[in-house]
Design an enzyme around this catalytic site. Structure first.
Site, short mmCIF file in Angstrom:
data_model
loop_
_atom_site.label_atom_id
_atom_site.label_comp_id
_atom_site.label_asym_id
_atom_site.label_seq_id
_atom_site.Cartn_x
_atom_site.Cartn_y
_atom_site.Cartn_z
N ALA A 13 0.82 -1.22 0.00
CA ALA A 13 0.00 0.00 0.00
C ALA A 13 0.86 1.27 0.00
O ALA A 13 1.97 1.29 0.55
CB ALA A 13 -0.90 0.01 1.23
N TYR A 58 -0.67 -13.05 1.51
CA TYR A 58 -0.74 -12.60 2.90
C TYR A 58 -0.68 -13.81 3.84
O TYR A 58 -0.08 -13.74 4.91
CB TYR A 58 -2.04 -11.81 3.15
CG TYR A 58 -2.25 -10.63 2.21
CD1 TYR A 58 -1.19 -9.95 1.63
CD2 TYR A 58 -3.53 -10.20 1.91
CE1 TYR A 58 -1.39 -8.88 0.78
CE2 TYR A 58 -3.76 -9.12 1.07
CZ TYR A 58 -2.69 -8.47 0.50
OH TYR A 58 -2.89 -7.41 -0.35
N HIS A 79 -10.01 -4.96 6.40
CA HIS A 79 -9.34 -4.81 7.71
C HIS A 79 -9.75 -5.92 8.67
O HIS A 79 -8.90 -6.57 9.29
CB HIS A 79 -9.70 -3.46 8.34
CG HIS A 79 -9.10 -2.28 7.63
ND1 HIS A 79 -9.45 -0.98 7.93
CD2 HIS A 79 -8.19 -2.20 6.64
CE1 HIS A 79 -8.76 -0.15 7.15
NE2 HIS A 79 -8.00 -0.86 6.36
N LYS A 97 -6.84 2.65 10.01
CA LYS A 97 -8.15 3.25 10.26
C LYS A 97 -8.94 3.27 8.98
O LYS A 97 -8.32 3.32 7.92
CB LYS A 97 -8.03 4.66 10.82
CG LYS A 97 -7.03 5.60 10.16
CD LYS A 97 -7.02 5.89 8.70
CE LYS A 97 -8.25 6.55 8.13
NZ LYS A 97 -8.08 6.79 6.65
N ARG A 165 -10.83 4.12 -2.37
CA ARG A 165 -11.75 4.96 -1.61
C ARG A 165 -13.07 5.23 -2.32
O ARG A 165 -14.03 5.68 -1.70
CB ARG A 165 -11.07 6.30 -1.30
CG ARG A 165 -9.90 6.17 -0.38
CD ARG A 165 -9.00 7.38 -0.48
NE ARG A 165 -7.84 7.22 0.38
CZ ARG A 165 -6.78 6.46 0.08
NH1 ARG A 165 -6.74 5.79 -1.07
NH2 ARG A 165 -5.77 6.36 0.91
N ASP A 177 -12.77 7.54 4.85
CA ASP A 177 -11.37 7.85 4.56
C ASP A 177 -10.81 8.98 5.42
O ASP A 177 -9.75 8.82 6.05
CB ASP A 177 -11.22 8.22 3.07
CG ASP A 177 -9.77 8.35 2.68
OD1 ASP A 177 -8.97 7.48 3.09
OD2 ASP A 177 -9.41 9.32 1.99
N1 LIG Z 1 -3.06 6.53 8.73
C1 LIG Z 1 -2.83 7.18 7.61
O1 LIG Z 1 -2.12 8.19 7.58
C2 LIG Z 1 -3.41 6.66 6.33
C3 LIG Z 1 -3.15 7.31 5.14
C4 LIG Z 1 -3.60 6.75 3.95
C5 LIG Z 1 -4.35 5.59 4.00
N2 LIG Z 1 -4.65 5.00 5.19
C6 LIG Z 1 -5.44 3.77 5.25
O2 LIG Z 1 -4.62 2.72 4.78
C7 LIG Z 1 -5.37 1.80 4.00
C8 LIG Z 1 -4.73 1.69 2.62
O3 LIG Z 1 -4.72 2.95 1.99
P1 LIG Z 1 -3.71 3.26 0.76
O4 LIG Z 1 -4.03 4.59 0.25
O5 LIG Z 1 -2.32 3.00 1.18
O6 LIG Z 1 -4.22 2.16 -0.28
P2 LIG Z 1 -3.55 1.56 -1.58
O7 LIG Z 1 -2.29 2.27 -1.93
O8 LIG Z 1 -4.62 1.43 -2.60
O9 LIG Z 1 -3.09 0.12 -1.07
C9 LIG Z 1 -3.97 -0.89 -0.68
C10 LIG Z 1 -3.24 -2.22 -0.90
O10 LIG Z 1 -4.13 -3.27 -0.55
C11 LIG Z 1 -3.82 -4.41 -1.34
N3 LIG Z 1 -5.11 -4.96 -1.79
C12 LIG Z 1 -5.64 -6.14 -1.41
N4 LIG Z 1 -6.82 -6.36 -1.97
C13 LIG Z 1 -7.08 -5.29 -2.75
C14 LIG Z 1 -8.15 -4.94 -3.60
N5 LIG Z 1 -9.24 -5.74 -3.74
N6 LIG Z 1 -8.09 -3.78 -4.26
C15 LIG Z 1 -7.04 -2.95 -4.09
N7 LIG Z 1 -5.98 -3.24 -3.31
C16 LIG Z 1 -5.99 -4.40 -2.63
C17 LIG Z 1 -2.89 -3.97 -2.48
O11 LIG Z 1 -1.60 -4.48 -2.18
P3 LIG Z 1 -0.93 -5.75 -2.92
O12 LIG Z 1 -1.34 -5.65 -4.36
O13 LIG Z 1 0.51 -5.53 -2.70
O14 LIG Z 1 -1.46 -6.98 -2.27
C18 LIG Z 1 -2.85 -2.46 -2.36
O15 LIG Z 1 -1.56 -1.95 -2.61
C19 LIG Z 1 -6.80 2.33 4.01
O16 LIG Z 1 -7.53 1.68 5.03
C20 LIG Z 1 -6.67 3.79 4.36
O17 LIG Z 1 -7.78 4.32 5.06
C21 LIG Z 1 -4.18 5.51 6.36
#
Ligand SMILES: NC(=O)c1ccc[n+]([C@@H]2O[C@H](COP(=O)([O-])OP(=O)(O)OC[C@H]3O[C@@H](n4cnc5c(N)ncnc54)[C@H](OP(=O)(O)O)[C@@H]3O)[C@@H](O)[C@H]2O)c1
Length: 325
Positions: A13, A58, A79, A97, A165, A177
Site C-alpha cells: 500500500a 498474505y 481490515h 483506520k 476509496r 477515509d
Molecule cells: N493513517 C494514515 O495516515 C493513512 C493514510 C492513507 C491511508 N490510510 C489507510 O490505509 C489503508 C490503505 O490505503 P492506501 O491509500 O495506502 O491504499 P492503496 O495504496 O490502494 O493500497 C492498498 C493495498 O491493498 C492491497 N489490496 C488487497 N486487496 C485489494 C483490492 N481488492 N483492491 C485494491 N488493493 C488491494 C494492495 O496491495 P498488494 O497488491 O501488494 O497486495 C494495495 O496496494 C486504508 O484503510 C486507508 O484508510 C491511512
C-alpha cells in the site's frame, strides 16, 4: 530497552512509505517482511525498501514464525477479515483506520485479540502526536473554559477512478477515509455523542463524496464535522470554549504542527509543539504493549466508539433522520 518487535506488512500500500519511514527512526521496530497478492511485486518492493523477506500471499507472511506483529494497510472492507486471520496465526495487529464501520466487527476483533492474549489497535496515527496531546490537555485543563463547540474538516482531491476509496464494495467513502479523523477529534475532546444528524452527497461511484454532520454531546457540546473528495485539500480543527478558542494548523497529518489559543481579549498565544513522526510513535506504543507494558492508547473502547458513530452518521445521512446513540 527490550529487543525490537519484528513486523510484517500486509500489502504494498502507498501509506506504507510513511509507516516505514517512522519505523526506520525507531530502535524498537524492525520491519522483517512484506507480502503482496503478487509475488514479484512483493519481491521488488522488499528490494526497493530494504526489507529482508517477501511473500506472494498474505497467508504466507502470517505463517512466518519470526513475524511477531503485522501492520494491515488493506482496503477498509478487508481490515476485519485479515485482522481475524492474523490473530488466529498468533500475530499482534496494528490495523489501519477505520478498523470497520460495523461495531459488531470491532467487538469480534477485540474479543479474538483478548482470547488470544494479543494486542490489537486501530492506527489513528494523529492521536499519538504531541500536537494532539497538547490540544486535549489544553481542553482538559480549562485553557478555553467550558468546551462548547468542535469544528473539524478534512477533504482532499481523491482521484475519481480506480482508487480503493471510491469503491463501495471496499467500504470506501469520504467519511470512512478522512471524515473519521474529524469524528475521532470530536470524540477525543467531547466524549461519545448522544445524537447525530448528517447530510451526504453520493458520487458517481456510489460512495459519499461529501458528508457534513452535526454531533451532539452531553452538556450541550456540539461538533460540526465534514469530509469531502474531489475538492482541494482542507485540514481544519477549531475548538471553542466559553473563554477561548484553540486553532490547530495541521491537525491530521501533523507534519507542520502549530497550536494557537485565543482568549476573550483577542490575544493569540502560540503553544510550543515538538515535530515528530506520528507513525513512529504509534509503532513504538504498539511495540511497548507487545513487550508487556499495559494498554495501548487506542484500544477496544475507542474503536467501538468510532464505529458506532460512523454507523450512526451513515444511517442519519441515508435516512434523513436524527440518530440517537
Ligand atoms: N493513517 C494514515 O495516515 C493513512 C493514510 C492513507 C491511508 N490510510 C489507510 O490505509 C489503508 C490503505 O490505503 P492506501 O491509500 O495506502 O491504499 P492503496 O495504496 O490502494 O493500497 C492498498 C493495498 O491493498 C492491497 N489490496 C488487497 N486487496 C485489494 C483490492 N481488492 N483492491 C485494491 N488493493 C488491494 C494492495 O496491495 P498488494 O497488491 O501488494 O497486495 C494495495 O496496494 C486504508 O484503510 C486507508 O484508510 C491511512
Amino acid at each position: 530497552m527490550s529487543r525490537p518487535v519484528r513486523w510484517g506488512v500486509l500489502s504494498t500500500a502507498l501509506i506504507n512509505d510513511k509507516v516505514l519511514a517512522g519505523a526506520a527512526q525507531s530502535p524498537e521496530v524492525e520491519v522483517l517482511a512484506v507480502a503482496s497478492r503478487d509475488g514479484e511485486r512483493a519481491r521488488a518492493y522488499a528490494d526497493a525498501k530494504g526489507i529482508e523477506r517477501s511473500y506472494g500471499s498474505y497467508e504466507a507472511l502470517l505463517a512466518d514464525p519470526d513475524v511477531e506483529a503485522v501492520y494491515i494497510p488493506l482496503p477498509n472492507s478487508l481490515h476485519h477479515p485479515w485482522t481475524l486471520r492474523a490473530l488466529a496465526a498468533g500475530k499482534h495487529v496494528l490495523c489501519e483506520k477505520p478498523y470497520s464501520r460495523r461495531p459488531a466487527e470491532v467487538a469480534e476483533g477485540f474479543a479474538a485479540a483478548r482470547e488470544a492474549g494479543l494486542v490489537l489497535s486501530e492506527a489513528f496515527m494523529w492521536r499519538y502526536n504531541p500536537q494532539t496531546r497538547a490540544v486535549a490537555g489544553l481542553v482538559r485543563d480549562g485553557a478555553i473554559g467550558d468546551l462548547r463547540l468542535v469544528v473539524a474538516s478534512f477533504s482532499w482531491p481523491c482521484p475519481v477512478d480506480g482508487d480503493i476509496r471510491t469503491r463501495p464494495d471496499l467500504d470506501g467513502g469520504s467519511l470512512m477515509d478522512v471524515g473519521c479523523y474529524c469524528v475521532s477529534a470530536a470524540r477525543l475532546l467531547a466524549g461519545e455523542p448522544v445524537s447525530v444528524t448528517a447530510q451526504s452527497t453520493v458520487g458517481p461511484h456510489g460512495v459519499d463524496a461529501h458528508l457534513a454532520a452535526t454531533l451532539r454531546f452531553a452538556d450541550g457540546v456540539v461538533a460540526h464535522v465534514d469530509s469531502a473528495f474531489h475538492v482541494p485539500d482542507r485540514s481544519h480543527l477549531e475548538v471553542v470554549g466559553t473563554t477561548g478558542t484553540i486553532r490547530v494548523r495541521d491537525p491530521w497529518h501533523c507534519v507542520d504542527p502549530g497550536v494557537t489559543v485565543t482568549g476573550l481579549d483577542g490575544v493569540a498565544r502560540d503553544v510550543p509543539v515538538e515535530t515528530v513522526s506520528s507513525y513512529r510513535l504509534e509503532l513504538e506504543e504498539m511495540s511497548k504493549a507487545i513487550r508487556g507494558e499495559p494498554n495501548v492508547l487506542l484500544g477496544e473502547a475507542d474503536a467501538l466508539g468510532q464505529a458506532r458513530t460512523i454507523e450512526a452518521l451513515y444511517r442519519a445521512a441515508d435516512e434523513g433522520v436524527a440518530v440517537t446513540l
